[in-house]
Design a protein around this motif. Structure first.
Motif, PDB file in Angstrom:
ATOM      1  N   ARG A 186       0.828  -1.205   0.000  1.00 51.46           N
ATOM      2  CA  ARG A 186       0.000   0.000   0.000  1.00 51.46           C
ATOM      3  C   ARG A 186       0.861   1.253   0.000  1.00 51.46           C
ATOM      4  O   ARG A 186       0.503   2.261  -0.613  1.00 51.46           O
ATOM      5  N   MET A 187       2.042   1.213   0.672  1.00 48.63           N
ATOM      6  CA  MET A 187       2.928   2.372   0.634  1.00 48.63           C
ATOM      7  C   MET A 187       3.502   2.575  -0.765  1.00 48.63           C
ATOM      8  O   MET A 187       3.563   3.698  -1.280  1.00 48.63           O
ATOM      9  N   MET A 188       3.892   1.487  -1.400  1.00 49.16           N
ATOM     10  CA  MET A 188       4.488   1.601  -2.732  1.00 49.16           C
ATOM     11  C   MET A 188       3.455   1.918  -3.800  1.00 49.16           C
ATOM     12  O   MET A 188       3.806   2.272  -4.928  1.00 49.16           O
ATOM     13  N   SER A 189       2.164   1.800  -3.467  1.00 44.37           N
ATOM     14  CA  SER A 189       1.130   2.180  -4.433  1.00 44.37           C
ATOM     15  C   SER A 189       0.986   3.691  -4.536  1.00 44.37           C
ATOM     16  O   SER A 189       0.379   4.198  -5.483  1.00 44.37           O
ATOM     17  N   LEU A 190       1.548   4.425  -3.558  1.00 43.72           N
ATOM     18  CA  LEU A 190       1.503   5.888  -3.615  1.00 43.72           C
ATOM     19  C   LEU A 190       2.438   6.379  -4.720  1.00 43.72           C
ATOM     20  O   LEU A 190       3.511   5.814  -4.926  1.00 43.72           O
ATOM     21  N   PRO A 191       2.067   7.432  -5.416  1.00 48.35           N
ATOM     22  CA  PRO A 191       2.953   7.956  -6.459  1.00 48.35           C
ATOM     23  C   PRO A 191       4.220   8.542  -5.842  1.00 48.35           C
ATOM     24  O   PRO A 191       4.188   9.112  -4.750  1.00 48.35           O
ATOM     25  N   THR A 192       5.329   8.370  -6.526  1.00 45.64           N
ATOM     26  CA  THR A 192       6.586   8.955  -6.060  1.00 45.64           C
ATOM     27  C   THR A 192       6.646  10.407  -6.529  1.00 45.64           C
ATOM     28  O   THR A 192       6.654  10.691  -7.722  1.00 45.64           O
ATOM     29  N   THR A 193       6.669  11.316  -5.570  1.00 47.39           N
ATOM     30  CA  THR A 193       6.710  12.747  -5.859  1.00 47.39           C
ATOM     31  C   THR A 193       7.795  13.399  -5.007  1.00 47.39           C
ATOM     32  O   THR A 193       8.513  12.724  -4.258  1.00 47.39           O
ATOM     33  N   ARG A 194       7.896  14.716  -5.112  1.00 51.13           N
ATOM     34  CA  ARG A 194       8.882  15.431  -4.292  1.00 51.13           C
ATOM     35  C   ARG A 194       8.577  15.258  -2.808  1.00 51.13           C
ATOM     36  O   ARG A 194       9.478  15.072  -1.995  1.00 51.13           O
ATOM     37  N   LYS A 195       7.300  15.302  -2.447  1.00 48.96           N
ATOM     38  CA  LYS A 195       6.921  15.147  -1.043  1.00 48.96           C
ATOM     39  C   LYS A 195       6.875  13.676  -0.619  1.00 48.96           C
ATOM     40  O   LYS A 195       6.999  13.372   0.564  1.00 48.96           O
ATOM     41  N   LEU A 196       6.668  12.794  -1.588  1.00 49.67           N
ATOM     42  CA  LEU A 196       6.615  11.359  -1.300  1.00 49.67           C
ATOM     43  C   LEU A 196       7.807  10.686  -1.975  1.00 49.67           C
ATOM     44  O   LEU A 196       7.663   9.902  -2.909  1.00 49.67           O
ATOM     45  N   ALA A 197       8.999  11.029  -1.484  1.00 48.08           N
ATOM     46  CA  ALA A 197      10.231  10.526  -2.084  1.00 48.08           C
ATOM     47  C   ALA A 197      10.341   9.015  -1.900  1.00 48.08           C
ATOM     48  O   ALA A 197       9.885   8.454  -0.899  1.00 48.08           O
ATOM     49  N   LEU A 198      10.968   8.363  -2.865  1.00 53.08           N
ATOM     50  CA  LEU A 198      11.074   6.913  -2.853  1.00 53.08           C
ATOM     51  C   LEU A 198      11.800   6.408  -1.612  1.00 53.08           C
ATOM     52  O   LEU A 198      11.389   5.424  -0.994  1.00 53.08           O
ATOM     53  N   LYS A 199      12.885   7.072  -1.213  1.00 54.10           N
ATOM     54  CA  LYS A 199      13.650   6.564  -0.069  1.00 54.10           C
ATOM     55  C   LYS A 199      12.819   6.624   1.211  1.00 54.10           C
ATOM     56  O   LYS A 199      12.941   5.743   2.082  1.00 54.10           O
ATOM     57  N   ASN A 200      11.972   7.631   1.341  1.00 58.59           N
ATOM     58  CA  ASN A 200      11.105   7.707   2.514  1.00 58.59           C
ATOM     59  C   ASN A 200      10.007   6.648   2.454  1.00 58.59           C
ATOM     60  O   ASN A 200       9.618   6.087   3.483  1.00 58.59           O
ATOM     61  N   LYS A 201       9.504   6.373   1.251  1.00 57.11           N
ATOM     62  CA  LYS A 201       8.494   5.324   1.101  1.00 57.11           C
ATOM     63  C   LYS A 201       9.070   3.966   1.496  1.00 57.11           C
ATOM     64  O   LYS A 201       8.378   3.128   2.084  1.00 57.11           O
TER      65      LYS A 201
END
Length: 455
Positions: free
Chosen positions: A396-411
């Motif tokens: 479910r976390m990886m289903s979020l789009p990767t954006t500036r606020k939702l950076a991949l490393k934080n996901k």
């Protein structure tokens, strides 16, 4: 009198909503939604009061439902409330556009959807009369709709549905829930009553009187599991065991608060390979450390270095910390007022610490580049008592789009904690807010930031 009582209940609900703790408990937008609903009820009742005649005015049917929702939100095991009293949009592939859920949150470390019913059990039906073509109002259809929606959801996907019936449920319908949907009855330890303080005049003086406002003695709670298994065998088999606790006798005089905090963590040896998932998550509470939390634990600011920093000439500190001078001094003043190791000790006491591989490597690199001798020593000891797990962010976390606020490393970091059903200790509240804005419930523990000082 009934109308006046309903208005008073609205006022009581508004006060309780305003007292709900913010940050990682409930988002500001959720509080605004609840306040908007409660104030709308109060305005409706006020209009009824001003326009009422000798006939009995109609009473709002929503205040009891709002009371029950707030009642649940006050439970200590409810965290990460990201959505209340709003429909959840669904995938276009489903046969319906959205479903209504009263609370999207985390309960006992698991993401859940909570449905609240304040109806009289006599009027709750399993399905409509067979002669009627519209079968969408029965409890059976509602649960079918919710379970289908939950299984098809992505970022908002819950591990289970929680059904709260504030006035109870008939034995027949309880049995049907258990038989058809595999529901189990929960005992969450909710108090039977809600109270508020009222004022009473006695001998010319005003005194507070505790008044029971709402009874939940007949309430019952059911859980229907809909999520995937928490852990896969490959993660369990690759998870190393932490070292057994050895008191830092040689360094305790120098790092007393640090040693005390680590000694309070659950450091008993655990054979992860031969332990069932249920036992791992049930008997041993886990806590996932982000990089900011590890830095805070070993920082010189957190470990008695505040006086030394304040005694250092400003010019020297500005030369050392460059543009971060005000940031570091702010942390020093914060530490003097509220020592962070004492604060974190309450959150992680009795829990087993894990870190993902990404955090492990990033923390070692930062300490190597910016840490002083004592900070490096504390970091070395700290890593001995944490379990390093593979980067395994939840679906479910990886289903979020990767954006500036939702950076991949934080996901990856937060998602690994979500996968293990462990709260992530972090100062990165910008990411937490970004996640909550999409309605996803995330179990986190906030801490104030601390920097490496070269101590």
């Amino acid at each position: 009198m009934e109308l006046g009582d309903a208005k008073k209940r609205c006022g009581d609900v508004i006060e309780r909503i305003e007292r709900l703790p913010g940050s990682t408990k409930i988002t500001a937008s959720c509080k605004r939604t609840l306040l908007k609903l409660a104030r709308s009820e109060l305005r409706f009742l006020s209009r009824v009061s001003s326009s009422s005649t000798s006939s009995t005015p109609p009473l709002s049917v929503n205040i009891g439902h709002l009371e029950a929702v707030v009642h649940i939100l006050q439970h200590p095991f409810i965290t990460g409330v990201s959505r209340v009293c709003k429909p959840i949009p669904l995938s276009p592939k489903t046969c319906f556009k959205h479903v209504h859920v009263d609370i999207v949150c985390t309960l006992n470390r698991n993401p859940v959807w909570i449905l609240v019913s304040h109806r009289n059990p006599k009027y709750i039906t399993w399905r409509n009369d067979e002669s009627q073509t519209n079968q969408t109002k029965g409890l059976q259809f509602r649960i079918q709709q919710l379970t289908a929606a939950a299984r098809s959801a992505l970022s908002l996907k819950p591990s289970s549905l929680i059904l709260f019936f504030s006035h109870g449920l008939s034995t027949i319908l309880s049995d049907r829930l258990k038989h058809e949907f595999g529901a189990t009855e929960l005992q969450l330890g909710f108090p039977n009553f809600h109270f508020h303080f009222d004022l009473m005049e006695e001998a010319g003086d005003w005194i507070n009187v505790l008044v029971a406002t709402t009874s939940y003695q007949e309430a019952c709670v059911f859980e229907i599991e809909v999520g995937d298994a928490v852990l896969s065998s490959d993660v369990k088999d690759s998870c190393p065991m932490p070292a057994k606790w050895e008191m830092l006798e040689d360094h305790t005089p120098f790092f007393p608060a640090f040693s005390s905090l680590i000694s309070k963590m659950n450091l008993l040896s655990l054979d992860v390979k031969n332990t069932e998932t249920a036992n791992l998550l049930g008997d041993c509470h886990l806590v996932n450390f982000g990089t900011t939390a590890l830095i805070a634990l070993v920082s010189g600011i957190s470990n008695g270095g505040t006086e030394k920093l304040l005694a250092t000439p400003e010019s020297e500190l500005r030369q050392r910390f460059k543009g971060n001078y005000e940031f570091v001094i702010g942390q020093v003043m914060s530490e003097i007022q509220n020592p962070i190791l004492v604060e974190l000790s309450c959150s992680i006491s009795g829990k087993r610490g894990i870190i993902c591989e990404s955090v492990h490597s990033e923390f070692k690199e930062l300490v190597s580049m910016f840490g002083g001798p004592n900070e490096k020593l504390r970091a070395s000891h700290l890593l001995k008592y944490l379990t390093v797990v593979p980067d395994s962010p939840s679906k479910r976390m990886m289903s979020l789009p990767t954006t500036r606020k939702l950076a991949l490393k934080n996901k990856v970091v937060f998602g690994t904690g979500d996968y293990w059903r462990a709260p992530t200790v972090t100062a990165n509240m910008a990411f937490v807010r970004a996640v909550s804005q999409v309605g996803m419930s995330l179990f986190t523990i906030e801490h104030r930031p601390r920097a490496l000082t070269g101590d």
